[in-house]
Design an enzyme around this catalytic site. Sequence first.
Site, PDB file in Angstrom:
ATOM      1  N   ASN A 177      11.466  -2.223   5.129  1.00  0.00           N
ATOM      2  CA  ASN A 177      10.808  -1.893   6.385  1.00  0.00           C
ATOM      3  C   ASN A 177      10.140  -3.166   6.885  1.00  0.00           C
ATOM      4  OD1 ASN A 177       9.382  -0.875   8.515  1.00  0.00           O
ATOM      5  ND2 ASN A 177       8.049   0.460   7.304  1.00  0.00           N
ATOM      6  N   TRP A 178      10.808  -3.822   7.824  1.00  0.00           N
ATOM      7  CA  TRP A 178      10.274  -5.097   8.325  1.00  0.00           C
ATOM      8  C   TRP A 178       9.097  -4.901   9.269  1.00  0.00           C
ATOM      9  CZ3 TRP A 178      15.304  -8.418   9.663  1.00  0.00           C
ATOM     10  CH2 TRP A 178      15.962  -8.715   8.464  1.00  0.00           C
ATOM     11  N   LYS A 179       8.847  -3.654   9.676  1.00  0.00           N
ATOM     12  CA  LYS A 179       7.735  -3.333  10.594  1.00  0.00           C
ATOM     13  C   LYS A 179       7.800  -4.237  11.835  1.00  0.00           C
ATOM     14  CE  LYS A 179       5.174  -1.496   6.724  1.00  0.00           C
ATOM     15  NZ  LYS A 179       3.884  -1.143   6.140  1.00  0.00           N
ATOM     16  N   HIS A 195       6.816   7.558   9.705  1.00  0.00           N
ATOM     17  CA  HIS A 195       6.066   6.582   8.907  1.00  0.00           C
ATOM     18  C   HIS A 195       4.560   6.791   9.170  1.00  0.00           C
ATOM     19  CE1 HIS A 195       4.389   2.854   7.421  1.00  0.00           C
ATOM     20  NE2 HIS A 195       5.478   2.747   6.680  1.00  0.00           N
ATOM     21  N   GLU A 239       2.192   4.831   9.640  1.00  0.00           N
ATOM     22  CA  GLU A 239       1.601   4.021  10.713  1.00  0.00           C
ATOM     23  C   GLU A 239       1.853   4.671  12.067  1.00  0.00           C
ATOM     24  OE1 GLU A 239       3.441   0.375   9.461  1.00  0.00           O
ATOM     25  OE2 GLU A 239       2.134   0.357   7.708  1.00  0.00           O
ATOM     26  N   GLU A 293       5.232   7.981   0.557  1.00  0.00           N
ATOM     27  CA  GLU A 293       4.410   6.770   0.666  1.00  0.00           C
ATOM     28  C   GLU A 293       2.934   7.157   0.737  1.00  0.00           C
ATOM     29  OE1 GLU A 293       6.847   3.330   2.439  1.00  0.00           O
ATOM     30  OE2 GLU A 293       6.131   4.526   4.115  1.00  0.00           O
ATOM     31  N   GLY A 310       0.585  -1.539   1.822  1.00  0.00           N
ATOM     32  CA  GLY A 310       0.051  -2.829   2.246  1.00  0.00           C
ATOM     33  C   GLY A 310      -1.264  -3.186   1.584  1.00  0.00           C
ATOM     34  N   SER A 324       3.413  -0.817  -1.642  1.00  0.00           N
ATOM     35  CA  SER A 324       3.217  -2.012  -2.480  1.00  0.00           C
ATOM     36  C   SER A 324       4.253  -2.162  -3.585  1.00  0.00           C
ATOM     37  CB  SER A 324       1.792  -2.043  -3.058  1.00  0.00           C
ATOM     38  OG  SER A 324       0.842  -2.079  -2.009  1.00  0.00           O
TER      39      SER A 324
HETATM   40  P1  PGA Z   1       4.291  -2.067   1.721  1.00  0.00           P
HETATM   41  O1  PGA Z   1       4.758  -1.066   2.906  1.00  0.00           O
HETATM   42  O2  PGA Z   1       5.463  -2.219   0.793  1.00  0.00           O
HETATM   43  O3  PGA Z   1       3.925  -3.340   2.422  1.00  0.00           O
HETATM   44  O4  PGA Z   1       3.130  -1.411   1.033  1.00  0.00           O
HETATM   45  C1  PGA Z   1       5.562   0.041   2.628  1.00  0.00           C
HETATM   46  C2  PGA Z   1       5.829   0.810   3.905  1.00  0.00           C
HETATM   47  O5  PGA Z   1       4.909   0.960   4.725  1.00  0.00           O
HETATM   48  O6  PGA Z   1       6.956   1.293   4.129  1.00  0.00           O
END
Ligand code: PGA
Length: 254
Positions: free
Chosen positions: A9-11, A97, A99, A169, A175, A215
């Site tokens: 997931n490059w966000k 997701h 976010e 998640e 993160g 993470s």
């Molecule tokens: P992260 O993000 O690996 O940086 O914790 C995972 C995600 O949000 O899909």
Amino acid sequence: MRKQIAAANWKMNLSLAEAEQLANELLKTDHQLSADQLAIFAVPFPYLLPVKTIFAGKTGVYVAAQNCSAKKNGAYTGEVSAAMLKSIGIEYVLVGHSERREYNHESNAELAEKLNIALENNIKPIFCCGEPLAIRDAATQNDYVSTQLKESLFHLSAAQMNNFIIAYEPIWAIGTGRTASSEQAQEMHANIRRVLEEQYGAAVADSVSILYGGSVKAANAVEIFGQADVDGGLVGGASLVATEFAAIINSLKQ
Ligand code: PGA
């Protein structure tokens, strides 16, 4: 056997040149994908086609969108429809997701609509679920995640679940550098599979790949992916480094 999946997931990161460089670097890394393993790259909308072009012809490698609209088409400025994604050959999409749930106020009900429209367009959803820290501290995470699944998924048919990937998640692990322990991941993944079994039966529950996210890095992937109900990972930060993500691909169960 269930598919084992390393999803990146490059966000909202990277310029086009950086995204292309990362994709090209990944191709040069020493990674192996067996017939039951996939690597899926969820990249920003403007990079879907360029990255897909770089990965063209690579067996088991797919590009995913990070979101799609709950609406079919029309006057929704700034939105991207599932039909548009399909028309450029995209086969996977992240739905829900944390976010997007937080910053874009996506509710379980709206996510149900996004799942419908993705599936109608033959795009396979990667449905994200997971609890915030307060819920984990109150030890009510199993009920919380079960409700997310029930409210967004349970209207779907068993046949539609064939094209389904779930990513668990925990929000407190995204993160933050704080991963769930492999026991915590396994416990929740088993809970998710139990919830799926109650609704759809054992055959469907056993066939759905459930990824862990939060993470994940090369150093902890083997341990987490080694759990019985963990079928790979959804990886943010560590997916932006080619050698890290290659090592994560190589950590998938055989
Ligand atoms: P992260 O993000 O690996 O940086 O914790 C995972 C995600 O949000 O899909």
